[in-house]
Enzyme design. Structure first.
Site, short mmCIF file in Angstrom:
data_model
loop_
_atom_site.label_atom_id
_atom_site.label_comp_id
_atom_site.label_asym_id
_atom_site.label_seq_id
_atom_site.Cartn_x
_atom_site.Cartn_y
_atom_site.Cartn_z
N LYS A 16 8.97 -5.12 -15.68
CA LYS A 16 10.19 -4.32 -15.63
C LYS A 16 10.58 -4.07 -17.08
CE LYS A 16 11.92 -5.89 -11.19
NZ LYS A 16 13.04 -6.47 -10.45
N CYS A 80 1.71 6.27 -3.41
CA CYS A 80 0.83 5.18 -3.84
C CYS A 80 -0.60 5.64 -4.11
CB CYS A 80 0.81 4.08 -2.78
SG CYS A 80 2.42 3.31 -2.52
N GLY A 117 14.66 2.32 -4.09
CA GLY A 117 15.12 2.88 -2.83
C GLY A 117 14.61 4.29 -2.62
N ARG A 188 7.99 -16.82 1.97
CA ARG A 188 9.09 -16.29 2.78
C ARG A 188 8.66 -15.06 3.58
NH1 ARG A 188 13.48 -12.77 1.34
NH2 ARG A 188 12.80 -12.82 -0.82
N CYS A 199 3.58 -8.77 -0.68
CA CYS A 199 4.30 -7.55 -1.05
C CYS A 199 4.09 -7.20 -2.51
CB CYS A 199 5.81 -7.73 -0.79
SG CYS A 199 6.22 -7.89 0.95
N CYS A 200 4.15 -5.90 -2.82
CA CYS A 200 3.99 -5.43 -4.19
C CYS A 200 5.27 -5.73 -4.98
CB CYS A 200 3.75 -3.94 -4.22
SG CYS A 200 2.27 -3.42 -3.35
#
Length: 203
Positions: A16, A80, A117, A188, A199-200
């Site tokens: 990030k 993607c 989002g 989880r 998950c990515c």
């Protein structure tokens, strides 16, 4: 069709990076690929660049910074599959004999929840309103493969184990830790049967 060879590759850090523009990341990766290939950037004759959120991040802006101008440049938006579409475009142009040297660039910088989002679904989209995010769609696909093809939870977990192993070997990867099948399956639950470690990351 002619045979096509990959002469060089390059990448930026997967993190990030709110203070870095997508363009600067693309310049970093393209420069590294050109250096790795040992070519003069002015010899590149075609470019395909894929991106999703950052409209305006394109071949022209990135390649101008590495000294490439006045060539055919194609900007790809294909979610993607954008990076694969860019690679296929360059491959096709070279294999057909149209060009001898090209570059494919895939770049994005996603570092806020709002940006993510937009990737998952539009807010006014009915599917998004009822929770049909990307993990939910993949969970439905996984359940169908399990029911119709005999795929197991362990089979899906092996994909994550493989990918985390590859990340552990790459100093540019966002995550560099290996996991076992058991750790992946016991992480989880996000959307049954998809767990967190399947998950990515949001980058």
């Amino acid at each position: 069709m002619r045979e096509v060879a990959v002469l060089g590759v390059g990448q930026s850090m997967f993190r990030k990076l709110p203070n870095r523009s997508a363009e600067s990341l693309g310049v970093e990766a393209a420069s590294a690929a050109i250096k790795d290939a040992g070519i003069n950037p002015r010899d590149i004759r075609v470019a395909y660049t894929s991106r999703l959120i950052n409209a305006g991040t394109d071949s022209q802006k990135i390649l101008k910074e590495v000294g490439v101008t006045n060539i055919e440049m194609v900007n790809v938006e294909n979610a993607c599959a954008g990076g694969s579409t860019a690679v296929r475009g360059v491959w096709k142009d070279i294999a057909s004999g149209m060009y001898d040297l090209g570059i494919a660039i895939g770049v994005e910088s996603i570092h806020t929840t709002d940006q993510a989002g937009k990737l998952i679904a539009a807010k006014e989209d009915l599917e998004a309103e009822v929770g049909m995010t990307m993990p939910a769609k993949f969970a439905l696909l996984a359940r169908r493969q399990m029911a119709e093809c005999g795929v197991t939870l362990e089979d899906f977990a092996r994909v994550s184990v493989k990918n985390h192993h590859h990340g552990s070997l790459n100093p540019m990867a966002q995550y560099q830790k290996e996991f076992t099948i058991e750790e992946v399956l016991n992480s989880r639950m996000i959307c049954d049967p998809i767990t967190l470690l399947q998950c990515c990351p949001q980058t």
